[in-house]
Scaffold this motif. Structure first.
Motif, PDB file in Angstrom:
ATOM      1  N   GLY A 198       0.792  -1.220   0.000  1.00  0.00           N
ATOM      2  CA  GLY A 198       0.000   0.000   0.000  1.00  0.00           C
ATOM      3  C   GLY A 198       0.822   1.267   0.000  1.00  0.00           C
ATOM      4  O   GLY A 198       0.323   2.344   0.324  1.00  0.00           O
ATOM      5  N   LYS A 199       2.092   1.164  -0.356  1.00  0.00           N
ATOM      6  CA  LYS A 199       2.978   2.319  -0.523  1.00  0.00           C
ATOM      7  C   LYS A 199       3.072   3.221   0.710  1.00  0.00           C
ATOM      8  O   LYS A 199       2.698   4.395   0.678  1.00  0.00           O
ATOM      9  N   PRO A 200       3.568   2.674   1.811  1.00  0.00           N
ATOM     10  CA  PRO A 200       3.725   3.504   3.013  1.00  0.00           C
ATOM     11  C   PRO A 200       4.680   4.664   2.756  1.00  0.00           C
ATOM     12  O   PRO A 200       5.713   4.485   2.110  1.00  0.00           O
ATOM     13  N   PRO A 201       4.365   5.858   3.241  1.00  0.00           N
ATOM     14  CA  PRO A 201       5.213   7.041   2.984  1.00  0.00           C
ATOM     15  C   PRO A 201       6.452   7.054   3.878  1.00  0.00           C
ATOM     16  O   PRO A 201       6.615   7.913   4.744  1.00  0.00           O
ATOM     17  N   ILE A 202       7.347   6.125   3.629  1.00  0.00           N
ATOM     18  CA  ILE A 202       8.516   5.943   4.492  1.00  0.00           C
ATOM     19  C   ILE A 202       9.392   7.190   4.509  1.00  0.00           C
ATOM     20  O   ILE A 202       9.914   7.587   5.565  1.00  0.00           O
ATOM     21  N   ALA A 203       9.567   7.825   3.375  1.00  0.00           N
ATOM     22  CA  ALA A 203      10.432   9.007   3.301  1.00  0.00           C
ATOM     23  C   ALA A 203       9.896  10.167   4.130  1.00  0.00           C
ATOM     24  O   ALA A 203      10.672  11.032   4.565  1.00  0.00           O
TER      25      ALA A 203
ATOM     26  N   ASP B 142      -4.640   2.045   8.421  1.00  0.00           N
ATOM     27  CA  ASP B 142      -5.406   1.543   7.284  1.00  0.00           C
ATOM     28  C   ASP B 142      -4.970   0.139   6.873  1.00  0.00           C
ATOM     29  O   ASP B 142      -5.805  -0.694   6.490  1.00  0.00           O
ATOM     30  N   VAL B 143      -3.671  -0.127   6.930  1.00  0.00           N
ATOM     31  CA  VAL B 143      -3.218  -1.461   6.519  1.00  0.00           C
ATOM     32  C   VAL B 143      -3.720  -2.508   7.506  1.00  0.00           C
ATOM     33  O   VAL B 143      -4.055  -3.638   7.123  1.00  0.00           O
ATOM     34  N   ARG B 144      -3.830  -2.146   8.769  1.00  0.00           N
ATOM     35  CA  ARG B 144      -4.377  -3.090   9.747  1.00  0.00           C
ATOM     36  C   ARG B 144      -5.862  -3.342   9.486  1.00  0.00           C
ATOM     37  O   ARG B 144      -6.346  -4.471   9.651  1.00  0.00           O
ATOM     38  N   ARG B 145      -6.590  -2.325   9.087  1.00  0.00           N
ATOM     39  CA  ARG B 145      -8.008  -2.508   8.756  1.00  0.00           C
ATOM     40  C   ARG B 145      -8.158  -3.438   7.557  1.00  0.00           C
ATOM     41  O   ARG B 145      -9.004  -4.331   7.554  1.00  0.00           O
ATOM     42  N   LEU B 146      -7.319  -3.237   6.538  1.00  0.00           N
ATOM     43  CA  LEU B 146      -7.398  -4.104   5.367  1.00  0.00           C
ATOM     44  C   LEU B 146      -6.990  -5.532   5.716  1.00  0.00           C
ATOM     45  O   LEU B 146      -7.607  -6.499   5.262  1.00  0.00           O
ATOM     46  N   ALA B 147      -5.964  -5.672   6.534  1.00  0.00           N
ATOM     47  CA  ALA B 147      -5.467  -6.998   6.897  1.00  0.00           C
ATOM     48  C   ALA B 147      -6.469  -7.788   7.726  1.00  0.00           C
ATOM     49  O   ALA B 147      -6.358  -9.016   7.824  1.00  0.00           O
ATOM     50  N   SER B 148      -7.465  -7.120   8.309  1.00  0.00           N
ATOM     51  CA  SER B 148      -8.471  -7.831   9.101  1.00  0.00           C
ATOM     52  C   SER B 148      -9.363  -8.704   8.224  1.00  0.00           C
ATOM     53  O   SER B 148     -10.105  -9.546   8.740  1.00  0.00           O
ATOM     54  N   HIS B 149      -9.299  -8.525   6.914  1.00  0.00           N
ATOM     55  CA  HIS B 149     -10.069  -9.346   5.978  1.00  0.00           C
ATOM     56  C   HIS B 149      -9.202 -10.521   5.532  1.00  0.00           C
ATOM     57  O   HIS B 149      -8.165 -10.331   4.896  1.00  0.00           O
ATOM     58  N   PRO B 150      -9.604 -11.734   5.846  1.00  0.00           N
ATOM     59  CA  PRO B 150      -8.713 -12.891   5.665  1.00  0.00           C
ATOM     60  C   PRO B 150      -8.389 -13.242   4.229  1.00  0.00           C
ATOM     61  O   PRO B 150      -7.444 -14.001   3.983  1.00  0.00           O
ATOM     62  N   GLN B 151      -9.150 -12.710   3.253  1.00  0.00           N
ATOM     63  CA  GLN B 151      -8.841 -13.027   1.855  1.00  0.00           C
ATOM     64  C   GLN B 151      -7.763 -12.121   1.285  1.00  0.00           C
ATOM     65  O   GLN B 151      -7.387 -12.253   0.119  1.00  0.00           O
ATOM     66  N   VAL B 152      -7.214 -11.218   2.108  1.00  0.00           N
ATOM     67  CA  VAL B 152      -6.212 -10.259   1.639  1.00  0.00           C
ATOM     68  C   VAL B 152      -4.823 -10.713   2.061  1.00  0.00           C
ATOM     69  O   VAL B 152      -4.572 -10.993   3.242  1.00  0.00           O
TER      70      VAL B 152
ATOM     71  N   HIS C 293       7.702  -4.600  10.594  1.00  0.00           N
ATOM     72  CA  HIS C 293       7.104  -5.119  11.820  1.00  0.00           C
ATOM     73  C   HIS C 293       5.581  -4.960  11.812  1.00  0.00           C
ATOM     74  O   HIS C 293       4.852  -5.848  12.274  1.00  0.00           O
ATOM     75  N   VAL C 294       5.091  -3.842  11.286  1.00  0.00           N
ATOM     76  CA  VAL C 294       3.641  -3.658  11.175  1.00  0.00           C
ATOM     77  C   VAL C 294       3.038  -4.731  10.281  1.00  0.00           C
ATOM     78  O   VAL C 294       2.004  -5.338  10.610  1.00  0.00           O
ATOM     79  N   LEU C 295       3.661  -4.991   9.144  1.00  0.00           N
ATOM     80  CA  LEU C 295       3.146  -5.986   8.204  1.00  0.00           C
ATOM     81  C   LEU C 295       3.147  -7.381   8.815  1.00  0.00           C
ATOM     82  O   LEU C 295       2.183  -8.143   8.660  1.00  0.00           O
ATOM     83  N   LEU C 296       4.221  -7.733   9.504  1.00  0.00           N
ATOM     84  CA  LEU C 296       4.284  -9.043  10.149  1.00  0.00           C
ATOM     85  C   LEU C 296       3.174  -9.196  11.182  1.00  0.00           C
ATOM     86  O   LEU C 296       2.528 -10.242  11.279  1.00  0.00           O
ATOM     87  N   ASP C 297       2.944  -8.144  11.941  1.00  0.00           N
ATOM     88  CA  ASP C 297       1.931  -8.216  12.988  1.00  0.00           C
ATOM     89  C   ASP C 297       0.523  -8.223  12.402  1.00  0.00           C
ATOM     90  O   ASP C 297      -0.363  -8.922  12.895  1.00  0.00           O
ATOM     91  N   ALA C 298       0.317  -7.443  11.340  1.00  0.00           N
ATOM     92  CA  ALA C 298      -1.023  -7.302  10.772  1.00  0.00           C
ATOM     93  C   ALA C 298      -1.431  -8.517   9.942  1.00  0.00           C
ATOM     94  O   ALA C 298      -2.568  -8.998  10.041  1.00  0.00           O
ATOM     95  N   PHE C 299      -0.537  -9.001   9.115  1.00  0.00           N
ATOM     96  CA  PHE C 299      -0.865 -10.091   8.199  1.00  0.00           C
ATOM     97  C   PHE C 299      -0.375 -11.449   8.685  1.00  0.00           C
ATOM     98  O   PHE C 299      -0.981 -12.476   8.366  1.00  0.00           O
ATOM     99  N   GLY C 300       0.748 -11.465   9.406  1.00  0.00           N
ATOM    100  CA  GLY C 300       1.397 -12.730   9.711  1.00  0.00           C
ATOM    101  C   GLY C 300       2.167 -13.219   8.498  1.00  0.00           C
ATOM    102  O   GLY C 300       1.839 -12.868   7.358  1.00  0.00           O
TER     103      GLY C 300
END
Length: 319
Positions: free
Chosen positions: A178-183, A193-203, A229-236
């Motif tokens: 989802g193109k996090p604004p790292i810079a 928002d990525v955590r909200r999307l990750a709550s849907h198991p088909q994603v 770390h966010v991605l690992l926690d949100a999606f596994g």
């Protein structure tokens, strides 16, 4: 070669500018990749293994809104053992999208079409994915047991979340996290928002394209780690897949530098988790065969593809 020894690049591009121009490459900052990139170039570029695994299979992803480009990629996949799947394009708003998809699936290399994608990141309509015609097109995608690659900018998550809510049977993969604004050094809105999307198991989610969202010349693994770390926690790990975003990653150090960063980020993970991220998730979502040797037959019939029943920019350089 079992998945425990494989590395799958779940997101890369190929282009021949003489055959099919890429207008987005004319934008300033893309000079380093304003040339042809073919499979042999990828083999040469991807020299560094990750966690002892060398590149064994890839997913080639469309770049332009072009059915002929998709046909080219499918024909290439039929001839090229390295390419295990293709993410193509079809006009989702067209009443004939089902016929187009069927033509692709039954044409040369059609068995390698595993998902479609649209450059939603370039759409100004904040509800593009909710247009009735688009949703109807996505239902045609779902009916053919294909997945959908979600390419959005960080401010477009609302569309993706509503899509996941409305079509729970359509397997989705979030391109480039989802193109996090790292810079910008502030990813708090993206994290929400990525955590909200990750709550849907088909994603599921591609860990790709992150280095071109950081400072391209000075990024470090430390810049990427909070997002990781966010991605690992949100999606596994079972819903994360490695992608290079080659050759776009050349703008920020190239395939090998990103591979080295991923190996460092994976340090301390279990063998099971490492295998999931480097091969297992991509293999399951895109229905990749266990090895190139199985390509003589359709490795995973469409009716039996692992993702079929899942339920439970060109900005800053990434595509």
């Amino acid at each position: 070669m079992p998945d425990t020894h494989r590395l799958i690049d779940a997101h890369h591009h190929l282009w021949d500018l003489q055959r099919r121009p890429q207008p987005w490459l004319d934008e300033s900052g893309h000079e380093a990749i304003r040339r042809n990139f073919r499979v042999g170039d990828l083999r040469s570029a991807a020299g560094r293994p990750i966690a002892g695994r060398r590149l064994a299979a890839t997913v080639a992803v469309q770049c332009v809104a072009s059915v002929p480009e998709t046909r080219d990629l499918l024909a290439l996949a039929e001839a090229e053992p390295l390419i295990g799947a293709v993410v193509g394009w079809a006009d989702l708003e067209s009443p004939a999208v089902g016929e187009v998809l069927d033509g692709l699936l039954h044409g040369p290399g059609g068995r390698y079409l595993r998902a479609v994608r649209h450059l939603v990141q370039g759409e100004s309509d904040v509800g593009w994915l909710q247009r009735p015609a688009v949703e109807a097109g996505l239902r045609e995608v779902q009916a053919r047991r294909l997945g959908y690659d979600v390419l959005i900018r960080s401010h477009q998550f609302g569309q993706a979340i509503r899509l996941a809510e409305r079509l729970p049977g359509l397997p989705l993969v979030l391109d480039h996290a989802g193109k996090p604004p790292i810079a910008d050094d502030d990813v708090s809105d993206w994290e929400r928002d990525v955590r909200r999307l990750a709550s849907h198991p088909q994603v599921t989610c591609k860990v790709s394209g992150l280095v071109t969202k950081a400072d391209r010349t000075a990024w470090t693994v430390g810049d990427i780690r909070p997002v990781w770390h966010v991605l690992l926690d949100a999606f596994g790990p079972d819903r994360l897949m490695f992608g290079s975003d080659w050759p776009v990653c050349v703008l920020a150090g190239g395939w090998d530098r990103w591979a080295a960063a991923v190996e460092e980020l994976l340090a301390g993970g279990t063998d099971k988790d490492v295998t999931a991220i480097l091969s297992g998730t991509a293999s399951a979502f895109y229905g990749l065969p266990d090895s190139a040797a199985t390509r003589e037959e359709d490795p995973v019939p469409m009716t039996e593809r692992p993702h079929a029943d899942v339920r439970a920019d060109h900005t800053r350089g990434t595509r």
